[in-house]
Design an enzyme around this catalytic site. Structure first.
Site, PDB file in Angstrom:
ATOM      1  N   HIS A   1       0.866  -1.195   0.000  1.00 41.90           N
ATOM      2  CA  HIS A   1       0.000   0.000   0.000  1.00 41.90           C
ATOM      3  C   HIS A   1       0.895   1.235   0.000  1.00 41.90           C
ATOM      4  O   HIS A   1       1.635   1.464   0.954  1.00 41.90           O
ATOM      5  CB  HIS A   1      -0.904   0.002   1.237  1.00 41.90           C
ATOM      6  CG  HIS A   1      -1.838  -1.171   1.273  1.00 41.90           C
ATOM      7  ND1 HIS A   1      -3.088  -1.155   0.691  1.00 41.90           N
ATOM      8  CD2 HIS A   1      -1.688  -2.422   1.786  1.00 41.90           C
ATOM      9  CE1 HIS A   1      -3.673  -2.338   0.851  1.00 41.90           C
ATOM     10  NE2 HIS A   1      -2.838  -3.131   1.521  1.00 41.90           N
TER      11      HIS A   1
ATOM     12  N   ASN B   1      -6.555   0.642  -2.856  1.00 50.02           N
ATOM     13  CA  ASN B   1      -7.454   1.243  -1.851  1.00 50.02           C
ATOM     14  C   ASN B   1      -6.918   2.601  -1.382  1.00 50.02           C
ATOM     15  O   ASN B   1      -6.732   2.850  -0.204  1.00 50.02           O
ATOM     16  CB  ASN B   1      -7.709   0.296  -0.666  1.00 50.02           C
ATOM     17  CG  ASN B   1      -6.449  -0.054   0.113  1.00 50.02           C
ATOM     18  OD1 ASN B   1      -5.347   0.033  -0.413  1.00 50.02           O
ATOM     19  ND2 ASN B   1      -6.607  -0.446   1.362  1.00 50.02           N
TER      20      ASN B   1
ATOM     21  N   ASP C   1      -8.774  -5.023  -2.485  1.00 52.70           N
ATOM     22  CA  ASP C   1      -8.073  -5.291  -1.223  1.00 52.70           C
ATOM     23  C   ASP C   1      -8.405  -4.286  -0.129  1.00 52.70           C
ATOM     24  O   ASP C   1      -8.528  -3.087  -0.368  1.00 52.70           O
ATOM     25  CB  ASP C   1      -6.555  -5.310  -1.432  1.00 52.70           C
ATOM     26  CG  ASP C   1      -5.837  -5.732  -0.166  1.00 52.70           C
ATOM     27  OD1 ASP C   1      -6.107  -6.854   0.310  1.00 52.70           O
ATOM     28  OD2 ASP C   1      -5.060  -4.933   0.378  1.00 52.70           O
TER      29      ASP C   1
ATOM     30  N   HIS D   1      -3.070 -12.659   1.532  1.00 52.62           N
ATOM     31  CA  HIS D   1      -2.803 -12.803   2.974  1.00 52.62           C
ATOM     32  C   HIS D   1      -3.599 -13.884   3.738  1.00 52.62           C
ATOM     33  O   HIS D   1      -4.388 -13.590   4.629  1.00 52.62           O
ATOM     34  CB  HIS D   1      -2.924 -11.468   3.705  1.00 52.62           C
ATOM     35  CG  HIS D   1      -4.096 -10.596   3.333  1.00 52.62           C
ATOM     36  ND1 HIS D   1      -5.387 -11.043   3.341  1.00 52.62           N
ATOM     37  CD2 HIS D   1      -4.144  -9.299   2.965  1.00 52.62           C
ATOM     38  CE1 HIS D   1      -6.175 -10.046   2.992  1.00 52.62           C
ATOM     39  NE2 HIS D   1      -5.459  -8.976   2.755  1.00 52.62           N
TER      40      HIS D   1
ATOM     41  N   ASP E   1       2.328  -7.017   2.479  1.00 52.18           N
ATOM     42  CA  ASP E   1       1.117  -6.260   2.848  1.00 52.18           C
ATOM     43  C   ASP E   1       1.518  -4.991   3.627  1.00 52.18           C
ATOM     44  O   ASP E   1       0.912  -4.634   4.642  1.00 52.18           O
ATOM     45  CB  ASP E   1       0.127  -7.102   3.663  1.00 52.18           C
ATOM     46  CG  ASP E   1      -1.265  -6.457   3.704  1.00 52.18           C
ATOM     47  OD1 ASP E   1      -1.444  -5.384   3.097  1.00 52.18           O
ATOM     48  OD2 ASP E   1      -2.163  -7.029   4.345  1.00 52.18           O
TER      49      ASP E   1
ATOM     50  N   HIS F   1       0.436   3.426   8.455  1.00 52.83           N
ATOM     51  CA  HIS F   1      -0.542   4.308   9.124  1.00 52.83           C
ATOM     52  C   HIS F   1       0.242   5.220  10.060  1.00 52.83           C
ATOM     53  O   HIS F   1       1.237   4.807  10.656  1.00 52.83           O
ATOM     54  CB  HIS F   1      -1.548   3.495   9.938  1.00 52.83           C
ATOM     55  CG  HIS F   1      -2.478   2.676   9.099  1.00 52.83           C
ATOM     56  ND1 HIS F   1      -3.433   3.229   8.273  1.00 52.83           N
ATOM     57  CD2 HIS F   1      -2.596   1.331   8.948  1.00 52.83           C
ATOM     58  CE1 HIS F   1      -4.095   2.254   7.654  1.00 52.83           C
ATOM     59  NE2 HIS F   1      -3.606   1.095   8.034  1.00 52.83           N
TER      60      HIS F   1
HETATM   61  O1  DOR Z   1      -4.441  -4.638   7.797  1.00 56.19           O
HETATM   62  C1  DOR Z   1      -4.708  -4.285   6.662  1.00 56.19           C
HETATM   63  N1  DOR Z   1      -4.450  -3.042   6.247  1.00 56.19           N
HETATM   64  N2  DOR Z   1      -5.272  -5.164   5.820  1.00 56.19           N
HETATM   65  C2  DOR Z   1      -5.725  -4.787   4.602  1.00 56.19           C
HETATM   66  O2  DOR Z   1      -6.192  -5.624   3.871  1.00 56.19           O
HETATM   67  C3  DOR Z   1      -5.681  -3.372   4.197  1.00 56.19           C
HETATM   68  C4  DOR Z   1      -4.562  -2.711   4.866  1.00 56.19           C
HETATM   69  C5  DOR Z   1      -4.592  -1.200   4.710  1.00 56.19           C
HETATM   70  O3  DOR Z   1      -4.824  -0.723   3.598  1.00 56.19           O
HETATM   71  O4  DOR Z   1      -4.320  -0.501   5.679  1.00 56.19           O
END
Ligand code: DOR
Length: 424
Positions: free
Chosen positions: A63, A95, A153, A233, A306, A310
């Site tokens: 991401h 996403n 996703d 995952h 993955d 954040h």
């Molecule tokens: O923990 C996750 N965070 N799982 C996901 O599938 C999406 C991801 C996110 O975009 O933060």
């Protein structure tokens, strides 16, 4: 410019190559490799005794948060983290804000990547418009624009008829459909694995059925349609049982897991550790063992990070309100290497999960150790132990349960065509 790497353990999973020797790079391309290369003049010599030299990794689940959430990560910082982690190709998830559901947005990511990225970026586009699960996107035009797969996703496609059509449609364009297997009707409101830890912490749990039901439906749809299904995952022992059944039935599918599902358990969440909150959630010891076994047996073929950055805004809050996800580009390799140390995977098999298998699924060419190919190589020290501190993190975010933990195995140098990046 010539670079001569001396006495490295040279590995390439695309040709089961594993020997100790020298490798010569000229003008950014691999010129030769052998037990000994002598008498080449004007080279920069790298003494790589004790180091492993292999092609850059292909991480098919990242991401990058651009466009829309650049305070967490952007294409420049995410790809810099990738480079430092030895990951030289990444597929980025759609996403974002807005979600990548049009050819224009796919082109936007590619354009930004051309300007800012340190490694190659391959966009994945949405299965449904706005990831709302209602209307399919235009797969052909998305592929033409440069998308290498489709995925909603972060969310499953709950409407089975729409997912069935997505698989049929994707078949025409040979685009992998990457499914986030989580039935929202079952996982709604949950923020941790349903089990001992959810009971201890008084948090609503996500039952195993949320993943297993989704895995089973998607496999059955793949059986009916022959659609190119990839399951993202995978985290559970019970999902592995279903995958085994699907293999026996000859259902076409591929599946991935992530390092946190074979190195951590729900215990990590104790103390309401939001850095260990992730979707799907961390599971139990039994699940960890089953995931390792499935990698060994080849039921799971891919290890992806993955990487889900954040910021403190989303993580330093009450557990139930915290966003799920952890960064992973710089821990992908050392955590996967653990499987080699534990004897679960051979070095070549581990590198297949990290390089050639994800490249095959995305229909892209992986970096390799072949004469005439661009030098896209990693020098990795399997012996080095170090503490993974915030200063080492190249990502904008530092949300990882491995922060300040000891890791073993470190990327020392990355050779990317004519550039030699010395990392530590
Ligand atoms: O923990 C996750 N965070 N799982 C996901 O599938 C999406 C991801 C996110 O975009 O933060």
């Amino acid at each position: 410019m010539r670079i001569l790497i001396k006495k490295a353990r040279i590995l390439d999973p695309s040709q089961d190559l594993d020997f100790v020797g020298d490798l010569l790079i000229e003008e950014g391309k691999i010129k030769g490799f052998d037990k000994r290369i002598e008498g080449v003049e004007g080279c920069k010599i790298i003494d790589a005794e004790g180091l492993w030299c292999f092609p850059g990794l292909v991480d098919m689940h990242v991401h990058l948060r651009e466009p829309g959430e650049e305070w967490k990560e952007d294409i420049e910082t995410g790809t810099r983290a990738a480079l430092c982690g030895g990951v030289l190709r990444i597929a980025c998830m759609p996403n974002t804000k807005p979600p990548i559901d049009s050819p224009e947005l796919v082109k936007f990511v590619l354009e930004k990547a051309r300007e800012k990225a340190s490694v190659k970026v391959y966009p994945i586009a949405c299965i449904t418009k706005g990831q709302k699960g209602e209307e399919l996107t235009e797969f052909g035009r998305l592929k033409e624009a440069g998308a290498v797969g489709v995925s909603d996703d972060g969310k499953w496609v709950p409407n089975s008829e729409i997912m069935r059509r997505a698989l049929l449609y994707a078949r025409q364009f040979d685009l992998p459909v990457i499914s986030h297997c989580e039935d929202p009707a079952l996982s709604k409101g949950g923020s941790i694995n349903l089990g001992k830890m959810s009971a201890k912490l008084g948090l609503k749990g996500i039952p195993a059925s949320a993943e297993v039901v989704a895995v089973f439906r998607d496999l059955f749809l793949a059986r009916e349609t022959g659609g190119p299904l990839h399951l993202a995952h995978i985290s559970l022992k019970d999902s592995i049982k279903v995958l085994k059944w699907a293999k026996e039935e000859g259902i076409p599918f591929t599946a991935e897991t992530c390092p946190h599902y074979f190195t951590l358990t729900e215990k990590e969440v104790d103390g309401y550790n939001t850095f260990a909150k992730v979707n799907p959630p961390l599971r139990t010891e039994e699940d960890v063992e089953a995931i390792k076994e499935a990698l060994k047996e080849g039921i799971l073929e891919v290890i992806a990070s993955d990487h889900a950055p954040h910021s403190p805004l989303e993580k330093e809050v009450e557990f139930e309100l915290a966003s799920p996800g952890m960064i992973g580009l710089q821990t992908l390799l050392p955590l996967s290497y653990k499987l080699v140390e534990e004897g679960v995977l051979s070095p070549i098999k581990c590198l297949k999960c990290l390089i050639t298998n994800p490249a095959r699924i995305l229909r892209i060419e992986p970096p390799s150790v072949k004469i005439g190919k661009n030098a896209e190589l990693i020098l990795f020290d399997p012996r080095e132990e170090y503490i993974f501190t915030q200063e080492l993190i190249k990502s904008k975010s530092y949300n990882t349960p491995f922060l300040n933990k000891k890791l073993k195995g470190r990327v020392k140098k990355v050779i990317l065509c004519n550039f030699l990046h010395t990392l530590c």
